[in-house]
Write an enzyme that holds these catalytic residues in place. Sequence first.
Site, PDB file in Angstrom:
ATOM      1  N   ILE A  36       0.878  -1.117   0.095  1.00 49.87           N
ATOM      2  CA  ILE A  36       0.212  -0.042  -0.032  1.00 49.87           C
ATOM      3  C   ILE A  36       0.626   1.312   0.156  1.00 49.87           C
ATOM      4  O   ILE A  36       0.298   2.524  -0.132  1.00 49.87           O
ATOM      5  CB  ILE A  36      -0.853   0.178   1.084  1.00 49.87           C
ATOM      6  CG1 ILE A  36      -0.364   0.281   2.446  1.00 49.87           C
ATOM      7  CG2 ILE A  36      -1.750  -1.282   1.199  1.00 49.87           C
ATOM      8  CD1 ILE A  36      -1.266   0.692   3.501  1.00 49.87           C
ATOM      9  N   PRO A  43      10.249   2.146  -1.687  1.00 52.33           N
ATOM     10  CA  PRO A  43      10.540   0.702  -2.306  1.00 52.33           C
ATOM     11  C   PRO A  43      10.020  -0.339  -1.074  1.00 52.33           C
ATOM     12  O   PRO A  43      10.016  -0.130   0.016  1.00 52.33           O
ATOM     13  CB  PRO A  43      11.873   0.593  -2.320  1.00 52.33           C
ATOM     14  CG  PRO A  43      12.412   1.773  -1.711  1.00 52.33           C
ATOM     15  CD  PRO A  43      11.408   2.703  -1.518  1.00 52.33           C
ATOM     16  N   ASP A  44       9.619  -1.374  -1.579  1.00 54.76           N
ATOM     17  CA  ASP A  44       9.246  -2.702  -0.317  1.00 54.76           C
ATOM     18  C   ASP A  44      10.733  -3.319  -0.375  1.00 54.76           C
ATOM     19  O   ASP A  44      11.560  -2.990  -0.672  1.00 54.76           O
ATOM     20  CB  ASP A  44       8.342  -3.353  -1.234  1.00 54.76           C
ATOM     21  CG  ASP A  44       8.366  -4.296  -2.206  1.00 54.76           C
ATOM     22  OD1 ASP A  44       9.717  -4.469  -2.656  1.00 54.76           O
ATOM     23  OD2 ASP A  44       7.870  -5.059  -3.125  1.00 54.76           O
ATOM     24  N   PHE A  45      10.552  -4.218   0.321  1.00 57.69           N
ATOM     25  CA  PHE A  45      11.615  -5.220   0.745  1.00 57.69           C
ATOM     26  C   PHE A  45      12.037  -6.346   0.100  1.00 57.69           C
ATOM     27  O   PHE A  45      13.264  -6.804  -0.109  1.00 57.69           O
ATOM     28  CB  PHE A  45      11.439  -5.561   2.427  1.00 57.69           C
ATOM     29  CG  PHE A  45      11.444  -4.478   3.146  1.00 57.69           C
ATOM     30  CD1 PHE A  45      12.753  -4.068   3.637  1.00 57.69           C
ATOM     31  CD2 PHE A  45      10.259  -3.843   3.705  1.00 57.69           C
ATOM     32  CE1 PHE A  45      12.893  -2.748   4.804  1.00 57.69           C
ATOM     33  CE2 PHE A  45      10.354  -2.654   4.334  1.00 57.69           C
ATOM     34  CZ  PHE A  45      11.853  -2.179   5.193  1.00 57.69           C
ATOM     35  N   ARG A  46      10.812  -6.910  -0.561  1.00 57.44           N
ATOM     36  CA  ARG A  46      11.169  -8.231  -1.335  1.00 57.44           C
ATOM     37  C   ARG A  46      10.874  -8.503  -2.722  1.00 57.44           C
ATOM     38  O   ARG A  46      11.193  -9.598  -3.137  1.00 57.44           O
ATOM     39  CB  ARG A  46      10.172  -9.390  -0.274  1.00 57.44           C
ATOM     40  CG  ARG A  46      10.997  -9.748   0.914  1.00 57.44           C
ATOM     41  CD  ARG A  46       9.738 -10.612   1.759  1.00 57.44           C
ATOM     42  NE  ARG A  46      10.277 -10.886   2.913  1.00 57.44           N
ATOM     43  CZ  ARG A  46      10.310 -10.106   4.158  1.00 57.44           C
ATOM     44  NH1 ARG A  46       9.618  -8.910   4.053  1.00 57.44           N
ATOM     45  NH2 ARG A  46      10.815 -10.491   5.252  1.00 57.44           N
ATOM     46  N   ASN A 117       3.983  -1.897   7.989  1.00 59.45           N
ATOM     47  CA  ASN A 117       4.937  -0.890   7.582  1.00 59.45           C
ATOM     48  C   ASN A 117       5.502   0.124   8.805  1.00 59.45           C
ATOM     49  O   ASN A 117       4.780   0.210   9.695  1.00 59.45           O
ATOM     50  CB  ASN A 117       4.113   0.083   6.566  1.00 59.45           C
ATOM     51  CG  ASN A 117       3.722  -0.785   5.540  1.00 59.45           C
ATOM     52  OD1 ASN A 117       4.147  -1.883   5.007  1.00 59.45           O
ATOM     53  ND2 ASN A 117       2.394  -0.362   4.892  1.00 59.45           N
ATOM     54  N   ASP A 119       6.548   2.994   7.811  1.00 59.05           N
ATOM     55  CA  ASP A 119       6.924   4.433   7.284  1.00 59.05           C
ATOM     56  C   ASP A 119       5.865   5.295   8.002  1.00 59.05           C
ATOM     57  O   ASP A 119       5.853   6.492   7.543  1.00 59.05           O
ATOM     58  CB  ASP A 119       6.526   4.335   5.915  1.00 59.05           C
ATOM     59  CG  ASP A 119       5.161   3.471   5.548  1.00 59.05           C
ATOM     60  OD1 ASP A 119       4.092   3.779   6.347  1.00 59.05           O
ATOM     61  OD2 ASP A 119       5.168   2.776   4.565  1.00 59.05           O
ATOM     62  N   HIS A 136       5.420  -4.110  13.370  1.00 57.06           N
ATOM     63  CA  HIS A 136       6.825  -4.143  13.267  1.00 57.06           C
ATOM     64  C   HIS A 136       7.510  -2.774  13.891  1.00 57.06           C
ATOM     65  O   HIS A 136       8.652  -2.380  13.327  1.00 57.06           O
ATOM     66  CB  HIS A 136       7.301  -4.608  11.867  1.00 57.06           C
ATOM     67  CG  HIS A 136       6.837  -5.737  11.555  1.00 57.06           C
ATOM     68  ND1 HIS A 136       6.676  -6.165  10.359  1.00 57.06           N
ATOM     69  CD2 HIS A 136       6.141  -6.747  12.274  1.00 57.06           C
ATOM     70  CE1 HIS A 136       6.370  -7.450  10.391  1.00 57.06           C
ATOM     71  NE2 HIS A 136       5.902  -7.741  11.338  1.00 57.06           N
ATOM     72  N   CYS A 147      19.779   1.687  27.365  1.00 60.81           N
ATOM     73  CA  CYS A 147      19.007   1.730  28.717  1.00 60.81           C
ATOM     74  C   CYS A 147      17.456   2.455  28.474  1.00 60.81           C
ATOM     75  O   CYS A 147      16.731   2.504  29.523  1.00 60.81           O
ATOM     76  CB  CYS A 147      19.548   3.234  29.364  1.00 60.81           C
ATOM     77  SG  CYS A 147      19.701   4.712  28.639  1.00 60.81           S
ATOM     78  N   CYS A 171      23.879   7.172  28.897  1.00 63.69           N
ATOM     79  CA  CYS A 171      24.825   6.067  28.759  1.00 63.69           C
ATOM     80  C   CYS A 171      25.562   6.082  27.422  1.00 63.69           C
ATOM     81  O   CYS A 171      26.399   5.141  27.525  1.00 63.69           O
ATOM     82  CB  CYS A 171      23.838   4.691  28.806  1.00 63.69           C
ATOM     83  SG  CYS A 171      23.092   4.288  27.290  1.00 63.69           S
ATOM     84  N   GLY A 208      -1.839  -5.498   0.174  1.00 62.57           N
ATOM     85  CA  GLY A 208      -0.690  -5.050  -0.102  1.00 62.57           C
ATOM     86  C   GLY A 208       0.643  -5.928   0.695  1.00 62.57           C
ATOM     87  O   GLY A 208       1.694  -5.394   1.093  1.00 62.57           O
ATOM     88  N   SER A 210       2.443  -9.953   1.470  1.00 56.92           N
ATOM     89  CA  SER A 210       2.740 -11.310   0.983  1.00 56.92           C
ATOM     90  C   SER A 210       2.071 -12.385   2.073  1.00 56.92           C
ATOM     91  O   SER A 210       2.232 -13.498   1.916  1.00 56.92           O
ATOM     92  CB  SER A 210       4.048 -11.651   0.648  1.00 56.92           C
ATOM     93  OG  SER A 210       5.021 -11.305   1.551  1.00 56.92           O
ATOM     94  N   ASN A 233      -4.564  -7.415  -3.514  1.00 56.81           N
ATOM     95  CA  ASN A 233      -3.223  -7.804  -3.460  1.00 56.81           C
ATOM     96  C   ASN A 233      -2.843  -8.069  -5.282  1.00 56.81           C
ATOM     97  O   ASN A 233      -3.772  -8.202  -5.719  1.00 56.81           O
ATOM     98  CB  ASN A 233      -2.878  -9.016  -2.825  1.00 56.81           C
ATOM     99  CG  ASN A 233      -1.414  -9.122  -2.201  1.00 56.81           C
ATOM    100  OD1 ASN A 233      -0.927  -8.037  -1.809  1.00 56.81           O
ATOM    101  ND2 ASN A 233      -0.723  -9.996  -2.132  1.00 56.81           N
TER     102      ASN A 233
END
Length: 344
Positions: A36, A43-46, A117, A119, A136, A147, A171, A208, A210, A233
């Site tokens: 989406i 860009p997507d990842f796969r 996503n 983003d 995610h 910390c 830290c 959108g 997999s 999709n």
Amino acid sequence: MSKEQSAETITKHIDAIVSQLQRKNAKVAFFVGAGISTNCGIPDFRSPKTGLYSNLRKLNLPYPEAVFDIEYFREKPKAFYTLAEELFPGKFVPSKFHYFIKLCHDKGILKRCYTQNIDTLERIAGISDDKVLEAHGSFSGNHCIECSNEMSREKLREFMDQERIPTCASCEGYVKPDIVFFGEALPAKLWEFWEEDVDDVDVAIVAGTSLAVYPFASLPAEVGKKANRILINREICGDFETNPRKSDIVLLKDCDTIAELLCEKLGWSKDLESLWLAGNKSVRDTTENETEDSSSQKDKAAAIATEIAEKVEAGLESDRKEEKNEKDKDVDVLADAVRKVSIT
């Protein structure tokens, strides 16, 4: 596997979805992935050619996903921050599908939007915090990995603008956005929301994605039997392929195209166009005539993926040169010491 669907089939499915969304007190949950956001230029990842992992595979990383590995980040955070520079919120406009979700929110039928996503485009589109669950994680917050001290987006951006790795004031540990890396737990709120939602959804729209990453991929399979499941999709996937329900609706088309068709049937077209144009004006500070079409944005996604790969490679090459220089210095010191040793 994707396949062409006839215009008649698509129209029939659109009418069925509209009927479901127009039911009194309908409760709609979305389960969305990178598909989406690709029309936004991200860009997507796969994807085999334009995906980030495909481009990162060319680099001297132990494996492409290392850029999101918490242990690799502890050792070499530069690769992630090179990627983060390109994906950081503020550069991209939400897609029409994002704004379709926003309209479901405004019409009072959105139960929740579960997104893979990072983003933050759901939030940028105007969907309220309590309706979005970023499974995610995302760029919406930043914390020290040692910390857990919080850093503001402005301070993190200041580090990045100076091409410095953000470090904790308390830290001196590395700070990263609240994106879930490999080796980290998913947000506890995911399971809190899901316990509340799993049996309280009338329409489950999956778009959108997999459905290849667990446990997120299992969520559409767990929705109650009363829920009508919809997949929007490029190809059929996940539970829709391995364990389909008789009531499932599958639309193998571009997400934005389906969003436009649904809004047309629902009488939301003017609202959708207004939101999208306002988003373009706000994020890009442009006029309505200067908005990019989806093909231009997809070209931009491919260019960004390649640019990220090149920048990460340049950073890694710089690291290798620094390591070599340090080794050369060590050798010179050792050689000098050997020369000064007198044999008695």
